[in-house]
Design a protein around this motif. Structure first.
Motif, PDB file in Angstrom:
ATOM      1  N   TRP A 223      52.191  28.874  42.832  1.00  0.00           N
ATOM      2  CA  TRP A 223      52.122  30.289  42.056  1.00  0.00           C
ATOM      3  C   TRP A 223      51.771  30.040  40.767  1.00  0.00           C
ATOM      4  O   TRP A 223      50.995  30.658  40.189  1.00  0.00           O
ATOM      5  N   ARG A 224      52.397  29.164  40.207  1.00  0.00           N
ATOM      6  CA  ARG A 224      52.337  28.949  38.721  1.00  0.00           C
ATOM      7  C   ARG A 224      51.077  28.278  38.573  1.00  0.00           C
ATOM      8  O   ARG A 224      50.140  28.756  37.722  1.00  0.00           O
ATOM      9  N   GLU A 225      50.494  27.230  39.219  1.00  0.00           N
ATOM     10  CA  GLU A 225      49.358  26.611  38.938  1.00  0.00           C
ATOM     11  C   GLU A 225      48.086  27.420  39.299  1.00  0.00           C
ATOM     12  O   GLU A 225      47.085  27.212  38.921  1.00  0.00           O
ATOM     13  N   PHE A 229      51.531  33.618  39.056  1.00  0.00           N
ATOM     14  CA  PHE A 229      52.889  33.871  38.084  1.00  0.00           C
ATOM     15  C   PHE A 229      52.295  34.772  36.926  1.00  0.00           C
ATOM     16  O   PHE A 229      52.866  35.617  36.722  1.00  0.00           O
ATOM     17  N   LEU A 236      57.699  33.951  34.642  1.00  0.00           N
ATOM     18  CA  LEU A 236      57.666  32.693  35.351  1.00  0.00           C
ATOM     19  C   LEU A 236      56.277  31.831  35.056  1.00  0.00           C
ATOM     20  O   LEU A 236      56.350  30.916  35.724  1.00  0.00           O
ATOM     21  N   ALA A 237      55.659  32.435  34.177  1.00  0.00           N
ATOM     22  CA  ALA A 237      54.240  31.792  34.133  1.00  0.00           C
ATOM     23  C   ALA A 237      54.273  30.339  33.708  1.00  0.00           C
ATOM     24  O   ALA A 237      53.467  29.359  34.256  1.00  0.00           O
ATOM     25  N   ASP A 238      55.332  29.932  32.752  1.00  0.00           N
ATOM     26  CA  ASP A 238      55.091  28.563  32.348  1.00  0.00           C
ATOM     27  C   ASP A 238      56.658  28.074  32.899  1.00  0.00           C
ATOM     28  O   ASP A 238      57.118  27.028  32.245  1.00  0.00           O
ATOM     29  N   ALA A 239      57.209  28.290  34.107  1.00  0.00           N
ATOM     30  CA  ALA A 239      58.403  27.893  34.633  1.00  0.00           C
ATOM     31  C   ALA A 239      58.437  26.331  34.730  1.00  0.00           C
ATOM     32  O   ALA A 239      57.475  25.858  35.119  1.00  0.00           O
TER      33      ALA A 239
END
Length: 429
Positions: A223-225, A229, A236-239
């Motif tokens: 989700w982030r990569e 996100f 949560l974009a940089d979790a």
């Protein structure tokens, strides 16, 4: 493609009865979707859906008990003799789509129906009467290779339904599969358009990830990569990876009836922020008020106490009894167990090196305190009526006095007698 004989793939008897009724009336009937996929993987699956050449009115005429669960999309719910519902959907193909909803047309063939599906592993059909498999897109080979691959053109599949990007990520994490390169590139390209999805659909996908995936960090990292996100849950974009791994350290909700297991995984996911940020993100995703409160309180208490408590324990220092009573009071006795599970997950992935035996000892001690000692105003040996009879006027001052008495009892539990508390109320220090 020549159908492959699969005599060992056996759906439940009620599903076979539905298929036989359709076929005896001259229609095609095939088991499709996740049940076929999971059966080929050797996994149990409760919901077996069927695809048929019969139209919705024809299906309704063939069965005594039906429910029009999605008749505009060709889906009729057929109730078997045990009252269990099976979705029976007419072969169809998409006429147009806006990335959220599709307009379908009936009269398609089985292969045309399979061609509109998302991934090859979900585009396999099984005839339970003839015991043959139909696999025009080589989904079995992808199951054997451990690959999630879009049916046909990956970009087109993502444009048809933006939710497919999130589903691909969940399937890959659930089955420990890779995502085929073209499919992954289409997911990344689709990420900026995910905002077209309703919050409810996004929440449902996160719920399924928490419920079905043993190591959700695999899915959450994707989700982030992919940018999902950033588009859908900017908080949560940089979790960091350590935060995502904390979710893995908590049990899968589906393996237990404990009601807090899924909210606890969400608490770990949001625990890099404060309770207010968690509340805002979950409210935007249309979580229930109960889940929002549970998660935001746990996240807030971890932000206030969890990291410092972990540092203290890692250094070999033990908190005092008064410190633990204050902690239990701040967390709330019904959330103490969940709070410590969240702490343990975060400490394990933050490299705080708190020994497991130390965590277990703290868990037992804090639970004993929470359920056997006075940590709430209701636990005091006096109440508001007692204070009013002692001459303390009703109003804010009375509540402040009760809180002051609780603070005194938390510092020294021996103070929790009627005589001592009335004396302290009458003669504040």
């Amino acid at each position: 493609m020549t159908p492959l004989q699969v005599p060992a793939l056996r759906p439940p008897g009620q599903v076979i009865e539905v298929a036989r009724t359709l076929q005896n009336a001259g229609f095609e009937a095939w088991c499709v979707g996740g049940a076929v996929r999971d059966a080929l993987l050797g996994l149990a699956h409760l919901d077996w859906d069927l695809a048929t050449s019969a139209t919705p009115p024809e299906v309704r005429r063939l069965f005594k008990r039906t429910v029009p669960v999605g008749i505009e999309f060709g889906t009729i719910g057929v109730l078997d003799r045990d009252g269990r519902m099976h979705e029976v959907t007419t072969f169809r193909h998409d006429v147009r789509t806006d990335g959220r909803h599709a307009e379908v047309e009936f009269g398609a063939s089985l292969d045309e129906d399979l061609a509109r599906r998302d991934f090859t592993i979900n585009a396999i059909a099984y005839d339970p009467i003839a015991r043959v498999l139909r696999d025009p897109f080589e989904g079995q080979a992808d199951l054997q290779r451990g690959v999630v691959r879009a049916v046909g053109n990956a970009d087109a599949r993502m444009r048809e339904d933006r939710l497919r990007a999130l589903r691909a990520i969940r399937f890959a994490a659930r089955f420990d599969f890779a995502i085929e390169e073209a499919t992954w590139l289409a997911i990344v390209a689709s990420a900026p358009f995910l905002t077209r999805l309703s919050p409810e659909r996004v929440k449902q996908e996160l719920d399924k990830t928490m419920e079905q995936v043993v190591r959700p960090s695999d899915a959450l990292a994707r989700w982030r990569e992919s940018g999902a996100f950033a588009s859908l849950v900017p908080t949560l974009a940089d979790a960091p990876d350590s935060l995502l791994r904390a979710v893995d350290a908590l049990p899968v909700p589906g393996l237990s009836t404990r009601p807090l297991r899924k909210p606890l995984r969400f608490a770990a996911l949001f625990s890099g922020h404060d309770g207010k940020a968690a509340e805002q993100a979950m409210r935007a995703l249309r979580f229930s008020n109960q889940d929002i409160t549970t998660v935001s309180v746990l996240v807030d208490r971890y932000a206030r106490f969890g990291a410092s408590l972990g540092d203290q324990l890692a250094s070999g220092s033990a908190p005092s009894g008064a410190d633990l009573r204050r902690l239990a009071a701040a967390v709330g006795r019904l959330r103490v167990a969940a709070f410590l599970r969240l702490c343990a997950a975060r400490w394990a992935t933050d490299d705080r090196r708190v020994e497991p035996r130390t965590v277990r000892a703290l868990y037992r001690q804090l639970l004993r305190i929470a359920f056997n000692e006075a940590i709430e105003v209701a636990d005091l040996a006096v109440d508001g009526d007692d204070l009013r009879r002692a001459g303390i006027a009703a109003g804010p001052h009375l509540g402040q006095t009760l809180q002051r008495l609780l603070d005194a009892v938390i510092d020294d539990p021996a103070c929790n007698t009627r005589e001592t508390l009335l004396s302290l109320a009458a003669h504040p220090a």
